[in-house]
Design a protein around this motif. Sequence first.
Motif, PDB file in Angstrom:
ATOM      1  N   ASN A   1       2.413  74.949  -2.338  1.00 43.10           N
ATOM      2  CA  ASN A   1       3.199  73.518  -2.457  1.00 43.10           C
ATOM      3  C   ASN A   1       3.081  72.952  -2.062  1.00 43.10           C
ATOM      4  O   ASN A   1       2.914  71.377  -1.919  1.00 43.10           O
ATOM      5  N   GLY A   2       1.098  72.643  -1.168  1.00 43.36           N
ATOM      6  CA  GLY A   2       0.642  71.581   0.742  1.00 43.36           C
ATOM      7  C   GLY A   2      -0.955  71.447  -0.367  1.00 43.36           C
ATOM      8  O   GLY A   2      -1.057  71.962  -1.732  1.00 43.36           O
ATOM      9  N   LEU A   3      -1.121  70.708   0.421  1.00 39.81           N
ATOM     10  CA  LEU A   3      -2.400  70.070  -0.161  1.00 39.81           C
ATOM     11  C   LEU A   3      -2.883  70.458   1.252  1.00 39.81           C
ATOM     12  O   LEU A   3      -2.233  69.462   2.076  1.00 39.81           O
ATOM     13  N   LEU A   4      -4.296  71.389   1.508  1.00 43.92           N
ATOM     14  CA  LEU A   4      -4.692  70.596   2.600  1.00 43.92           C
ATOM     15  C   LEU A   4      -6.649  70.345   1.951  1.00 43.92           C
ATOM     16  O   LEU A   4      -6.967  70.847   0.817  1.00 43.92           O
ATOM     17  N   TYR A   5      -6.795  68.682   3.194  1.00 47.96           N
ATOM     18  CA  TYR A   5      -7.554  67.902   2.195  1.00 47.96           C
ATOM     19  C   TYR A   5      -8.826  67.601   3.825  1.00 47.96           C
ATOM     20  O   TYR A   5      -7.935  67.574   4.718  1.00 47.96           O
ATOM     21  N   ALA A   6      -9.921  66.979   3.252  1.00 50.80           N
ATOM     22  CA  ALA A   6     -11.077  65.952   3.836  1.00 50.80           C
ATOM     23  C   ALA A   6     -10.652  64.443   3.045  1.00 50.80           C
ATOM     24  O   ALA A   6     -10.671  64.855   1.984  1.00 50.80           O
ATOM     25  N   THR A   7     -10.836  63.657   4.319  1.00 52.78           N
ATOM     26  CA  THR A   7     -10.980  62.595   3.386  1.00 52.78           C
ATOM     27  C   THR A   7     -11.825  61.659   4.349  1.00 52.78           C
ATOM     28  O   THR A   7     -12.455  62.238   5.709  1.00 52.78           O
ATOM     29  N   GLY A   8     -12.608  60.552   4.184  1.00 47.80           N
ATOM     30  CA  GLY A   8     -13.186  59.829   4.240  1.00 47.80           C
ATOM     31  C   GLY A   8     -13.785  58.724   3.834  1.00 47.80           C
ATOM     32  O   GLY A   8     -13.481  58.637   2.843  1.00 47.80           O
ATOM     33  N   GLY A   9     -14.492  57.336   4.271  1.00 48.25           N
ATOM     34  CA  GLY A   9     -14.445  56.194   3.222  1.00 48.25           C
ATOM     35  C   GLY A   9     -14.846  54.822   4.663  1.00 48.25           C
ATOM     36  O   GLY A   9     -15.245  55.007   5.303  1.00 48.25           O
ATOM     37  N   TYR A  10     -14.807  54.040   3.364  1.00 42.18           N
ATOM     38  CA  TYR A  10     -15.133  52.833   4.236  1.00 42.18           C
ATOM     39  C   TYR A  10     -14.140  52.202   4.950  1.00 42.18           C
ATOM     40  O   TYR A  10     -12.111  52.202   4.593  1.00 42.18           O
ATOM     41  N   ALA A  11     -14.010  51.733   6.308  1.00 39.34           N
ATOM     42  CA  ALA A  11     -12.795  51.492   7.081  1.00 39.34           C
ATOM     43  C   ALA A  11     -13.516  49.452   7.290  1.00 39.34           C
ATOM     44  O   ALA A  11     -14.381  49.346   7.840  1.00 39.34           O
ATOM     45  N   GLN A  12     -12.454  48.775   7.533  1.00 38.47           N
ATOM     46  CA  GLN A  12     -12.450  47.163   8.087  1.00 38.47           C
ATOM     47  C   GLN A  12     -10.873  47.149   9.204  1.00 38.47           C
ATOM     48  O   GLN A  12     -10.288  47.269   9.218  1.00 38.47           O
ATOM     49  N   ALA A  13     -11.802  47.082  10.389  1.00 40.67           N
ATOM     50  CA  ALA A  13     -10.570  46.929  11.920  1.00 40.67           C
ATOM     51  C   ALA A  13     -11.003  45.159  11.360  1.00 40.67           C
ATOM     52  O   ALA A  13     -11.949  44.187  12.233  1.00 40.67           O
ATOM     53  N   ASP A  14      -9.174  44.495  12.253  1.00 40.16           N
ATOM     54  CA  ASP A  14      -9.067  42.740  12.816  1.00 40.16           C
ATOM     55  C   ASP A  14      -8.803  42.575  13.740  1.00 40.16           C
ATOM     56  O   ASP A  14      -8.155  43.736  13.955  1.00 40.16           O
ATOM     57  N   THR A  15      -9.521  41.825  14.860  1.00 39.11           N
ATOM     58  CA  THR A  15      -8.565  41.528  16.155  1.00 39.11           C
ATOM     59  C   THR A  15      -8.054  40.601  16.054  1.00 39.11           C
ATOM     60  O   THR A  15      -9.022  39.834  15.940  1.00 39.11           O
ATOM     61  N   ASP A  16      -7.892  39.650  17.531  1.00 45.03           N
ATOM     62  CA  ASP A  16      -7.677  38.638  17.660  1.00 45.03           C
ATOM     63  C   ASP A  16      -8.585  37.562  17.902  1.00 45.03           C
ATOM     64  O   ASP A  16      -8.054  36.549  17.876  1.00 45.03           O
ATOM     65  N   THR A  17      -9.326  38.318  18.901  1.00 42.75           N
ATOM     66  CA  THR A  17      -9.841  37.549  19.581  1.00 42.75           C
ATOM     67  C   THR A  17     -11.749  37.910  18.929  1.00 42.75           C
ATOM     68  O   THR A  17     -12.605  37.404  19.415  1.00 42.75           O
ATOM     69  N   LEU A  18     -12.019  39.114  18.666  1.00 45.56           N
ATOM     70  CA  LEU A  18     -13.374  39.542  18.549  1.00 45.56           C
ATOM     71  C   LEU A  18     -13.587  39.336  16.596  1.00 45.56           C
ATOM     72  O   LEU A  18     -14.941  39.778  17.114  1.00 45.56           O
ATOM     73  N   GLY A  19     -13.239  39.152  16.410  1.00 49.10           N
ATOM     74  CA  GLY A  19     -12.918  38.410  14.899  1.00 49.10           C
ATOM     75  C   GLY A  19     -12.593  40.099  13.925  1.00 49.10           C
ATOM     76  O   GLY A  19     -12.020  41.343  14.187  1.00 49.10           O
ATOM     77  N   SER A  20     -12.954  40.435  12.570  1.00 52.62           N
ATOM     78  CA  SER A  20     -13.311  41.218  11.603  1.00 52.62           C
ATOM     79  C   SER A  20     -14.161  42.034  11.095  1.00 52.62           C
ATOM     80  O   SER A  20     -15.562  41.587  12.146  1.00 52.62           O
ATOM     81  N   ASP A  21     -14.572  43.831  12.247  1.00 49.04           N
ATOM     82  CA  ASP A  21     -15.867  44.358  11.323  1.00 49.04           C
ATOM     83  C   ASP A  21     -15.848  45.708  10.568  1.00 49.04           C
ATOM     84  O   ASP A  21     -14.782  46.495  10.029  1.00 49.04           O
ATOM     85  N   ASP A  22     -16.868  46.154  10.058  1.00 52.38           N
ATOM     86  CA  ASP A  22     -16.761  47.214   9.038  1.00 52.38           C
ATOM     87  C   ASP A  22     -17.110  48.568   9.560  1.00 52.38           C
ATOM     88  O   ASP A  22     -18.450  48.253  10.755  1.00 52.38           O
TER      89      ASP A  22
END
Length: 197
Positions: free
Chosen positions: A126-147
């Motif tokens: 009944n379980g699923l063991l998996y790998a994952t990956g992809g695109y991420a974007q982070a956002d901060t209050d003073t340094l802006g955002s980045d990919d």
Amino acid sequence: MKRATPIIATAFALGAAPAFAGNTMPPMDDTPVAAPVAPAPTNVGPDWTGFYGGAQLGYGDVDTNVSGSDDGVIGGLTLGYDYDLGNFVVGGGLDYDFADIGVANNAATLENVFRAKIRSGYKLGNGLLYATGGYAQADTDTLGSDDGYFIGGGYEHMITENLSMGGELLYHEFDDYNSTAVDVEATTLQLRGTFRF
């Protein structure tokens, strides 16, 4: 009895077996019989095909090349779609996490993280063991955002036909964050609960 003897002798001479009463043996069949074939093993489990949505909550650790690491709580929403291929499951999804974690000795604060992910896993009951990956974007209050990008893995277990619970460990990397020469690395460990449609 004396008249029957020449008839029996003639029948033996011609190669025909006389039909005696009680002789019920069936004729011999030399056709080879195929050995029984065992059925191919199958991984019995729930069908993972369909859309899902849910929430996640856990721990985040943020490190940079200019200072030590900072950590804190991170959590948010997740949604996606899986396709069941039998023993394997593939899918894609979106995450949006809220956070309040200091970056570079609190020079900035990580406020949210967005992810567009793909995953592939192997069914274990009944379980699923998996790998994952992809695109991420982070956002901060003073340094802006980045990919950036992320990779990781997790385990998800079907509690009922529509409810699943699991955990996921992800590593994120943002090089030269928003052209500031600061490299940011983040690791998250979260518990997830999803409802499957």
